[in-house]
Design a protein around this motif. Structure first.
Motif, PDB file in Angstrom:
ATOM      1  N   CYS A 508     -30.081 -38.339 -17.478  1.00 38.01           N
ATOM      2  CA  CYS A 508     -30.289 -37.368 -16.734  1.00 38.01           C
ATOM      3  C   CYS A 508     -30.773 -37.362 -15.440  1.00 38.01           C
ATOM      4  N   HIS A 511     -34.946 -37.157 -14.652  1.00 39.15           N
ATOM      5  CA  HIS A 511     -35.784 -38.263 -15.486  1.00 39.15           C
ATOM      6  C   HIS A 511     -35.263 -39.655 -15.504  1.00 39.15           C
ATOM      7  N   CYS A 534     -30.422 -32.553 -20.410  1.00 36.23           N
ATOM      8  CA  CYS A 534     -31.710 -33.325 -20.518  1.00 36.23           C
ATOM      9  C   CYS A 534     -32.268 -33.088 -21.890  1.00 36.23           C
ATOM     10  N   CYS A 548     -34.987 -30.937 -17.045  1.00 30.91           N
ATOM     11  CA  CYS A 548     -34.383 -31.026 -15.696  1.00 30.91           C
ATOM     12  C   CYS A 548     -32.907 -30.297 -16.006  1.00 30.91           C
TER      13      CYS A 548
HETATM   14 ZN    ZN Z   1     -34.280 -34.640 -17.320  1.00 28.62          ZN
END
Ligand code: ZN
Length: 563
Positions: A508, A511, A534, A548
């Motif tokens: 993602c 992160h 995510c 996210c």
């Molecule tokens: Zn994420």
């Protein structure tokens, strides 16, 4: 006198006896919603609780659906009780001690009235109380589980609004007759922006909120906030809206007018409880007079887990005067719970479904054995039964042990069936279909009410999984010996060398963590399509720990950019 409300999301999932559960909640009148108990499922373990009397409403439409229950400590035994809001059920059962005061039903058709009482969404108890000044009053506690409705579903939305109107009509009729009224339950609508993690631009226009505006009152002199709550920050809710002029008060907001993120319901689908991304849809409403004279506190209990909702509790400054005779609706008056014969029956009902299945299997084995041989049949049966007996008692011992350890931890979450892990799992690249979940569109996120039903389905699944595991005698507990593990690892590696398998999930953007593979379950053009998101739980867009906005469709083995 403490009154508590909790959407429990299935009372039969409780892993501890209901008495312990009720005692742990520490209230005199305990109102539960979404019990998922219908008349056919009501048994001794739920209905017959020492120290309490109980009052149920159950769906006439389908088994194991909806349902509310009110448990009253003997010290607050009600003088009257009634199922439903329309009075039809009470009249049909000819109870002499129903609550009464129905108001005018001219705006409803006969069919509508019947339908509104058919889903097991309301039960009320009337309690006698003495004020500190010595005056005696009647307080009616209306326990409701208001319907949820997607905005697009016009029929259901209309049902929901009719339910609200009927509730208001009844509550106001009772107040008009001089009784105090407390309405508790899952109202399935958050009132103000402050009560919702993601209020959309048309938040105030939602018909459920407009009903709440008409039903609730802002006119009570604000009590001193219990904690240091800032009044300047984000206090749009009181500035922008016209004051409501209803006859009831949202007692939580009376004591905590500006507390933010005070939610009572979170989506289990998205793990939103971890990020406290929820809604406040469970309330304790009290009539104006009662509010100004006797309600001395109300608060949410987010620390109590075990459901997708948390409890809410209010305290009344008064002394209860218990009734000497329980109302007709009390489950202790039900034929199967009043006679001595039931005591024997309840003994058998304590067997869990898995044990019943075991017993049946043993019965079948016995018969087969009898057919098979004639010589050893007696011995076989005897030893078979003996084995079964040992199995059962060892299982019981195991269960006791389990419960014991869980109780020691003392957390309510342990009282319930363990839910599936809330945090999304990283998909295993060797089996890309492990995670098949509903897609969560933005529109869905905006309807707060989606939580209850989706979550229920999920917990049902996990409940059956859990019972399956425990009936097998806990094979998950012990991992295989190390040698075996190593061999398995080796095998896995060599298999992976032979077949490359699906590619690993993308990472993602927010992160840099492996994404989660999901499948669209919502009917429409994208039904069945797979996508990556995510893996973090849903949360506020500014919360770095929350999901996210990474999103990508899976097309065969290629990944396409979002369209
Ligand atoms: Zn994420």
């Amino acid at each position: 006198m403490d009154i508590l409300t909790w959407n429990i999301n299935g009372i039969r999932a409780s892993k501890i006896p209901i008495k312990e559960l009720l005692d742990s909640l520490g209230a005199d009148v305990i109102c539960l919603q979404e019990t998922k108990v219908t008349r056919d499922l009501l048994d001794d373990a739920i209905a017959n609780i020492e120290g309490y009397s109980s009052y149920f409403s159950y769906s006439r439409k389908r088994s194991g659906y909806s349902g509310v229950a009110t448990y009253c400590r003997d010290s607050v035994a009600p003088v009257r009780a009634e199922e439903g809001l329309t009075g039809r059920i009470a009249k049909a059962s000819d109870n002499g001690d129903s609550v009464g005061c129905y108001g005018s039903h001219t705006v409803f058709t006969d069919e509508e009235l019947q339908s509104l009482d058919s889903e097991g969404r309301a039960v009320m108890t009337q309690h006698r109380i003495r004020t500190p000044e010595g005056a005696v009053h009647d307080v009616v506690v209306i326990n409701v589980y208001c319907p949820r409705a997607d905005r697009e579903n016009k029929e259901r939305m209309s049902y929901k609004l009719q339910f609200y109107n009927l509730l208001q009509l009844r509550a106001e009729a009772l107040v008009h007759e001089g009784r105090h009224v407390v309405i508790v339950g899952d109202i399935n609508a958050s009132h103000r922006r402050i009560d919702n993690c993601d209020p959309g631009p048309e938040f105030e226009l939602h018909p459920s909120r407009q009903w709440l505006d008409s039903f609730l009152c802002d006119g009570v002199p604000k009590k001193e906030p219990k904690e240091s709550e800032t009044s300047s920050k984000n206090c749009k809710d009181t500035e922008e809206l016209p004051a409501s002029k209803g006859k009831f008060v949202d007692t939580f907001r009376l004591f905590h007018p500006n507390r933010e993120k005070a939610f009572t319901c979170w989506s289990t689908m998205t793990g939103a409880r971890q990020t406290n991304y929820g809604t406040r849809i469970d309330y304790i409403f009290a009539d104006l007079d009662l509010c100004s004279k006797m309600i001395i506190n109300c608060d949410i209990m987010p620390e109590v887990e075990g459901s997708d909702h948390c409890p809410v509790k209010a305290r009344l400054k008064c002394e209860p005067v218990p009734s000497e005779k329980l109302p007709q609706l009390s489950s202790s008056n039900m034929p199967e719970f009043s006679g001595k014969q039931m005591k024997l029956m309840s003994f058998f009902q304590k067997l869990s479904p898995s044990k019943v299945a075991l017993a049946r299997q043993a019965e079948a084995d016995k018969i087969r054995d009898v057919h098979k041989t004639s010589q050893r049949k007696v011995d076989n049966t005897k030893s078979g039964l003996k084995r079964l007996g040992n199995d059962l008692s060892s299982q019981q011992a195991q269960k006791k042990q389990k419960t014991g350890t869980r109780q020691q931890k003392g957390s309510l979450m342990n009282f319930f069936v363990k839910k599936k892990p809330q945090k999304a799992e990283v998909p295993d690249s060797s089996s890309p279909d492990v995670q098949v979940l509903d897609s969560v569109s933005k529109e869905e996120q905006n309807t707060e009410s989606k939580y209850s039903e989706t979550a229920s389905q999920e917990s049902q699944v996990s409940a059956s999984q859990e019972s399956h595991i425990s009936s097998e005698g806990g094979p998950t507990k012990d991992s295989p010996p190390k040698d075996q593990q190593n061999t398995e690892k080796k095998n896995l590696t060599s298999w992976k060398k032979l077949f490359s398998g699906p590619p690993p999930p993308p990472r993602c953007k927010g992160h840099n963590e492996p994404c989660l593979l999901r499948t669209v379950k919502k009917p429409g053009p994208n039904l069945g399509r797979k996508f990556f998101v995510c893996s973090r739980p849903e949360g506020h867009k500014n919360d770095p720990n929350a999901r996210c906005n990474s999103f990508s469709w899976v097309v065969k083995t290629k990944l396409l950019a979002p369209n």
